[in-house]
Design a protein around this motif. Structure first.
Motif, mmCIF file in Angstrom:
data_model
loop_
_atom_site.group_PDB
_atom_site.id
_atom_site.type_symbol
_atom_site.label_atom_id
_atom_site.label_comp_id
_atom_site.label_asym_id
_atom_site.label_seq_id
_atom_site.Cartn_x
_atom_site.Cartn_y
_atom_site.Cartn_z
ATOM 1 N N LEU A 5 0.856 -1.192 0.000
ATOM 2 C CA LEU A 5 0.000 0.000 0.000
ATOM 3 C C LEU A 5 0.892 1.241 0.000
ATOM 4 C CD1 LEU A 5 -2.564 -1.046 2.759
ATOM 5 C CD2 LEU A 5 -3.154 -0.530 0.388
ATOM 6 N N ARG A 6 0.354 2.339 -0.511
ATOM 7 C CA ARG A 6 1.058 3.625 -0.398
ATOM 8 C C ARG A 6 0.620 4.266 0.914
ATOM 9 N NH1 ARG A 6 5.457 5.337 -2.616
ATOM 10 N NH2 ARG A 6 4.753 7.495 -2.818
ATOM 11 N N ILE A 7 1.592 4.451 1.788
ATOM 12 C CA ILE A 7 1.296 4.914 3.146
ATOM 13 C C ILE A 7 1.940 6.269 3.385
ATOM 14 C CG2 ILE A 7 1.658 4.419 5.608
ATOM 15 C CD1 ILE A 7 -0.327 2.507 4.285
ATOM 16 N N ASN A 8 1.176 7.190 3.939
ATOM 17 C CA ASN A 8 1.721 8.497 4.276
ATOM 18 C C ASN A 8 2.371 8.480 5.659
ATOM 19 O OD1 ASN A 8 0.952 11.315 5.772
ATOM 20 N ND2 ASN A 8 1.697 11.642 3.681
ATOM 21 N N ARG A 29 -2.393 6.248 7.937
ATOM 22 C CA ARG A 29 -2.840 7.229 6.942
ATOM 23 C C ARG A 29 -2.352 6.813 5.558
ATOM 24 N NH1 ARG A 29 -4.729 11.864 7.967
ATOM 25 N NH2 ARG A 29 -3.554 12.343 9.870
ATOM 26 N N LEU A 30 -3.297 6.491 4.688
ATOM 27 C CA LEU A 30 -2.947 6.114 3.331
ATOM 28 C C LEU A 30 -2.745 7.360 2.477
ATOM 29 C CD1 LEU A 30 -4.077 3.443 4.528
ATOM 30 C CD2 LEU A 30 -4.845 2.879 2.228
ATOM 31 N N ALA A 31 -1.859 7.247 1.518
ATOM 32 C CA ALA A 31 -1.559 8.380 0.645
ATOM 33 C C ALA A 31 -2.558 8.439 -0.509
ATOM 34 C CB ALA A 31 -0.136 8.252 0.108
ATOM 35 N N GLU A 48 2.594 12.631 -0.790
ATOM 36 C CA GLU A 48 3.720 12.094 -0.006
ATOM 37 C C GLU A 48 3.398 10.699 0.513
ATOM 38 O OE1 GLU A 48 4.706 14.592 3.326
ATOM 39 O OE2 GLU A 48 4.717 16.396 2.098
ATOM 40 N N GLY A 49 4.279 9.763 0.249
ATOM 41 C CA GLY A 49 4.043 8.420 0.793
ATOM 42 C C GLY A 49 5.150 7.470 0.417
ATOM 43 N N THR A 50 5.174 6.344 1.106
ATOM 44 C CA THR A 50 6.133 5.285 0.787
ATOM 45 C C THR A 50 5.347 3.997 0.569
ATOM 46 O OG1 THR A 50 6.428 4.842 3.141
ATOM 47 C CG2 THR A 50 8.056 6.274 2.093
ATOM 48 N N THR A 51 5.930 3.085 -0.163
ATOM 49 C CA THR A 51 5.287 1.800 -0.413
ATOM 50 C C THR A 51 5.639 0.845 0.726
ATOM 51 O OG1 THR A 51 5.413 2.182 -2.789
ATOM 52 C CG2 THR A 51 5.078 -0.088 -2.071
ATOM 53 N N SER A 53 4.615 -2.964 2.758
ATOM 54 C CA SER A 53 3.901 -4.237 2.643
ATOM 55 C C SER A 53 2.840 -4.316 3.738
ATOM 56 C CB SER A 53 4.871 -5.414 2.749
ATOM 57 O OG SER A 53 5.227 -5.627 4.093
ATOM 58 N N ILE A 54 1.777 -5.043 3.445
ATOM 59 C CA ILE A 54 0.711 -5.204 4.447
ATOM 60 C C ILE A 54 1.237 -5.969 5.654
ATOM 61 C CG2 ILE A 54 -1.524 -6.314 4.866
ATOM 62 C CD1 ILE A 54 -2.395 -5.389 2.092
ATOM 63 N N ASP A 55 2.095 -6.950 5.432
ATOM 64 C CA ASP A 55 2.694 -7.679 6.558
ATOM 65 C C ASP A 55 3.427 -6.722 7.495
ATOM 66 O OD1 ASP A 55 1.816 -10.127 5.793
ATOM 67 O OD2 ASP A 55 3.725 -10.821 4.954
ATOM 68 N N ASP A 56 4.189 -5.829 6.897
ATOM 69 C CA ASP A 56 4.971 -4.862 7.657
ATOM 70 C C ASP A 56 4.048 -3.929 8.447
ATOM 71 O OD1 ASP A 56 7.202 -3.396 8.401
ATOM 72 O OD2 ASP A 56 7.062 -2.067 6.661
ATOM 73 N N LEU A 57 2.972 -3.494 7.818
ATOM 74 C CA LEU A 57 2.029 -2.594 8.486
ATOM 75 C C LEU A 57 1.325 -3.285 9.650
ATOM 76 C CD1 LEU A 57 0.532 -0.912 5.320
ATOM 77 C CD2 LEU A 57 1.799 0.271 7.131
ATOM 78 N N VAL A 58 0.919 -4.522 9.422
ATOM 79 C CA VAL A 58 0.241 -5.262 10.492
ATOM 80 C C VAL A 58 1.188 -5.419 11.679
ATOM 81 C CG1 VAL A 58 -0.707 -7.514 11.137
ATOM 82 C CG2 VAL A 58 -1.369 -6.453 8.962
ATOM 83 N N ALA A 59 2.460 -5.688 11.391
ATOM 84 C CA ALA A 59 3.440 -5.849 12.472
ATOM 85 C C ALA A 59 3.619 -4.534 13.221
ATOM 86 C CB ALA A 59 4.773 -6.324 11.885
ATOM 87 N N GLU A 60 3.702 -3.425 12.483
ATOM 88 C CA GLU A 60 3.903 -2.131 13.138
ATOM 89 C C GLU A 60 2.700 -1.770 14.009
ATOM 90 O OE1 GLU A 60 5.118 1.150 10.691
ATOM 91 O OE2 GLU A 60 4.969 2.567 12.364
ATOM 92 N N VAL A 61 1.505 -1.943 13.467
ATOM 93 C CA VAL A 61 0.302 -1.623 14.246
ATOM 94 C C VAL A 61 0.239 -2.484 15.506
ATOM 95 C CG1 VAL A 61 -2.231 -1.726 14.228
ATOM 96 C CG2 VAL A 61 -1.013 -0.760 12.262
#
Ligand code: SF4
Length: 227
Positions: A5-8, A29-31, A48-51, A53-61
């Motif tokens: 995903l593109r994430i801000n 916050r998605l871009a 503004e955003g970076t690409t 991975s969903i796995d990475d986002l789930v881990a961070e959350v």
């Protein structure tokens, strides 16, 4: 390959709006956004955003000590893969909110996701982009928000609330006075509306809605990012 995903930005803060106002909440916050509301306070998320991975986002959350998560933007539903992220977070037992403009179909959201639909008032400049079929998709757990810029917006919101029977059909009808927003590169900006004036109009009409500030703008400087 994992989906991306593109994430801000991802941050942990106090929920400033909705019936969860005041609770600690993780924000993703998605871009990107296809609207240009006059009062937009997240213009920086348009591009503004970076690409990620969903796995990475789930881990961070999951690293935050909090089970309340809001997926926001920009317009989060512009990226279809946001649905995958939301379902993964629901699977973990998180309470997942999505804040969406009302211009995208909310019907594709996982049924466990609470949809907060920002109905675009005339003062936003983006009324024509509203997908009114979303009103038929609302459930008792969902919430609807109107950002009021002037008295005419309030009168218009009152008509829409009655027309769609929103007070009876959703968990909360949220009415917010617009916060002063300077013009940006892509938005025209907005003058603020007094919360006291809006309160007086609601009380005079006996309108059964929830007046809400943007709490985070009273805790921190209104232009602060990541809060
Ligand atoms: S829908 Fe409007 S307020 Fe929301 S991010 Fe887009 S331009 Fe900004």
């Amino acid at each position: 390959m994992d989906q991306t995903l593109r994430i801000n930005e991802v941050f942990f803060s106090i929920q400033g709006e909705s019936t969860r106002m005041g609770l600690p909440c993780v924000f993703v916050r998605l871009a990107g956004c296809h609207l240009r509301c006059a009062y937009c306070d997240t213009e920086y998320a348009f591009k503004e955003g970076t690409t990620r991975s969903i796995d990475d986002l789930v881990a961070e959350v999951s690293d935050f000590p909090c089970d309340l998560v809001e997926i926001t933007g920009g317009e989060p539903l512009l990226q279809e893969r946001a649905h995958g992220l939301m379902s993964r977070l629901c699977d973990l037992g998180k309470t997942v909110l999505v804040e969406t403009s009302g211009a995208c179909d909310i019907g594709a959201c996982d049924e466990r996701v609470v949809r907060i639909v920002d109905v675009k008032t005339p003062g936003s400049g983006e009324l024509a982009r509203m997908d009114w079929s979303n009103m038929d998709r609302l459930r008792p757990c969902d919430e609807v928000k109107f950002v009021v810029t002037v008295r005419a917006d309030y009168e218009w919101a009152k008509e829409k609330i009655a027309e769609y029977g929103l007070v009876e059909r959703v968990g909360a009808v949220l009415v917010s006075p617009v916060f002063e927003q300077p013009a940006g590169l892509e938005i025209v900006g907005a003058r603020g509306l007094s919360m006291r004036d809006l309160a007086a109009w609601i009380l005079a009409d006996g309108l059964n809605v929830r007046l809400q500030p943007q709490l985070h703008k009273f805790i921190w400087d209104p232009q602060t990012r990541g809060v």
